[in-house]
Design an enzyme around this catalytic site. Sequence first.
Site, PDB file in Angstrom:
ATOM      1  N   LYS A  47      51.050  32.498  36.849  1.00 45.96           N
ATOM      2  CA  LYS A  47      49.722  32.286  36.919  1.00 45.96           C
ATOM      3  C   LYS A  47      49.399  31.279  37.599  1.00 45.96           C
ATOM      4  CE  LYS A  47      45.290  33.119  36.128  1.00 45.96           C
ATOM      5  NZ  LYS A  47      44.704  34.094  37.189  1.00 45.96           N
ATOM      6  N   GLY A  48      48.159  31.317  38.339  1.00 42.61           N
ATOM      7  CA  GLY A  48      47.821  30.189  39.053  1.00 42.61           C
ATOM      8  C   GLY A  48      47.512  28.815  38.098  1.00 42.61           C
ATOM      9  N   ASN A  71      39.326  41.906  38.843  1.00 41.55           N
ATOM     10  CA  ASN A  71      39.486  41.109  37.990  1.00 41.55           C
ATOM     11  C   ASN A  71      38.558  39.851  38.511  1.00 41.55           C
ATOM     12  OD1 ASN A  71      41.007  38.325  38.778  1.00 41.55           O
ATOM     13  ND2 ASN A  71      41.821  39.807  39.877  1.00 41.55           N
ATOM     14  N   LEU A  75      40.953  31.905  36.930  1.00 47.51           N
ATOM     15  CA  LEU A  75      42.164  30.700  36.897  1.00 47.51           C
ATOM     16  C   LEU A  75      42.384  30.018  35.849  1.00 47.51           C
ATOM     17  CD1 LEU A  75      42.078  29.205  40.455  1.00 47.51           C
ATOM     18  CD2 LEU A  75      43.703  30.645  39.751  1.00 47.51           C
ATOM     19  N   CYS A 132      42.009  32.899  45.873  1.00 48.35           N
ATOM     20  CA  CYS A 132      41.350  33.363  44.709  1.00 48.35           C
ATOM     21  C   CYS A 132      39.889  33.642  45.203  1.00 48.35           C
ATOM     22  CB  CYS A 132      41.580  32.552  43.667  1.00 48.35           C
ATOM     23  SG  CYS A 132      40.870  32.731  42.212  1.00 48.35           S
ATOM     24  N   GLY A 219      45.627  47.064  42.943  1.00 51.50           N
ATOM     25  CA  GLY A 219      46.105  48.623  42.427  1.00 51.50           C
ATOM     26  C   GLY A 219      46.429  49.613  43.636  1.00 51.50           C
ATOM     27  N   GLY A 246      49.233  47.141  45.254  1.00 49.79           N
ATOM     28  CA  GLY A 246      49.172  48.272  44.854  1.00 49.79           C
ATOM     29  C   GLY A 246      50.580  49.019  44.699  1.00 49.79           C
ATOM     30  N   GLY A 267      51.984  44.012  40.559  1.00 51.43           N
ATOM     31  CA  GLY A 267      51.032  43.171  40.048  1.00 51.43           C
ATOM     32  C   GLY A 267      50.299  44.103  39.063  1.00 51.43           C
TER      33      GLY A 267
HETATM   34  C1  SIN Z   1      41.854  34.526  38.977  1.00 50.09           C
HETATM   35  O1  SIN Z   1      42.410  33.892  38.013  1.00 50.09           O
HETATM   36  O2  SIN Z   1      40.632  34.637  39.018  1.00 50.09           O
HETATM   37  C2  SIN Z   1      42.791  35.484  39.928  1.00 50.09           C
HETATM   38  C3  SIN Z   1      43.535  34.496  40.906  1.00 50.09           C
HETATM   39  C4  SIN Z   1      43.584  34.980  42.202  1.00 50.09           C
HETATM   40  O3  SIN Z   1      42.949  36.084  42.645  1.00 50.09           O
HETATM   41  O4  SIN Z   1      44.229  34.177  43.014  1.00 50.09           O
END
Ligand code: SIN
Length: 310
Positions: A47-48, A71, A75, A132, A219, A246, A267
């Site tokens: 995760k970031g 989504n 972050l 992001c 996706g 995807g 992903g």
């Molecule tokens: C997020 O945490 O909003 C997604 C991160 C990303 O798209 O890099």
Amino acid sequence: MGFDPRVDLGRGLVLPNPIGTASGTFGYGFEAEEMGSLIGLGAVYTKGTTLHPRQGNSPPRISETRAGMLNSIGLQNPGVDVVATAYARRWLDWRVPVVVNVAGADQDEYVRVCERLSGAAGVAGLELNISCPNISHGLDFGTDPGRAAQLVAAVRRVTELPLLVKLTPNVTDITEVGRAVQDAGADAVSAVNTYVGMKISLPERRPVLRGLGLAGLSGPAIKPLALATVGRLRRSLLIPIVGIGGIASSRDALEFMVAGADAIQIGTANFYRPGIAVEVARECLEFAAGEGLAGWGDLRQLEPVDSSRS
Ligand code: SIN
């Protein structure tokens, strides 16, 4: 000579096989460790991670679309200190390399996070997230080749770790950004992060996902777009490319390798099928054995497509 499944992403980052799990879809790998789903994976991309802990955006943060997922997580993460100490210590015992995805609001934050992670044994590499769409400055670097290059050069000065840069497709010409980060010292690029999208609640007359109102689309819907982008990047870059977009089967993964990807991230599919990346890795290896490949490079399309032909 036997088949060599490994993939070299540069600066000593050698994956046992090309198939990894994409940032934001696999946490920091600990749930998978508990489920025994790390064995056979090529890499975990976390995760970031930012300098300070983040709660992320208000819910709802995820919504399904007809052929994918939106989504707007924002972050959410525990901050670099936790990642560089408690988490990295656990990764030391893993066979699978862990690449930490790094995000920031400005150059100083990226540099400080990378500096902190560079001293942490257990971190195999860094993936700079300049793509992001869900925080206010999340695309500032990824949409500007000059700023992207400056950022990579600044990070390069503080770390010897392998450095990947995760690119956004939300630009006119992704190859310009790709070349800029390559020339500034990136070891590899990851392509692509999500496409900016939106879902509307008709009764409420507003976007379903809060945060910025916009969200990142991933996706199956984006697979053909991502494939084309990986192909374009392959024709303009010399450094390795990690293909994302995807991918939900070994066939998808192999298609990305034909288009020019050296490694793969899975992903969205992790959400409905945890463990899918390990299955895909196994099936890709079976395919390679069945086809008598000497290395993954044998999959590269034989004739580069002539982009000047209309
Ligand atoms: C997020 O945490 O909003 C997604 C991160 C990303 O798209 O890099």
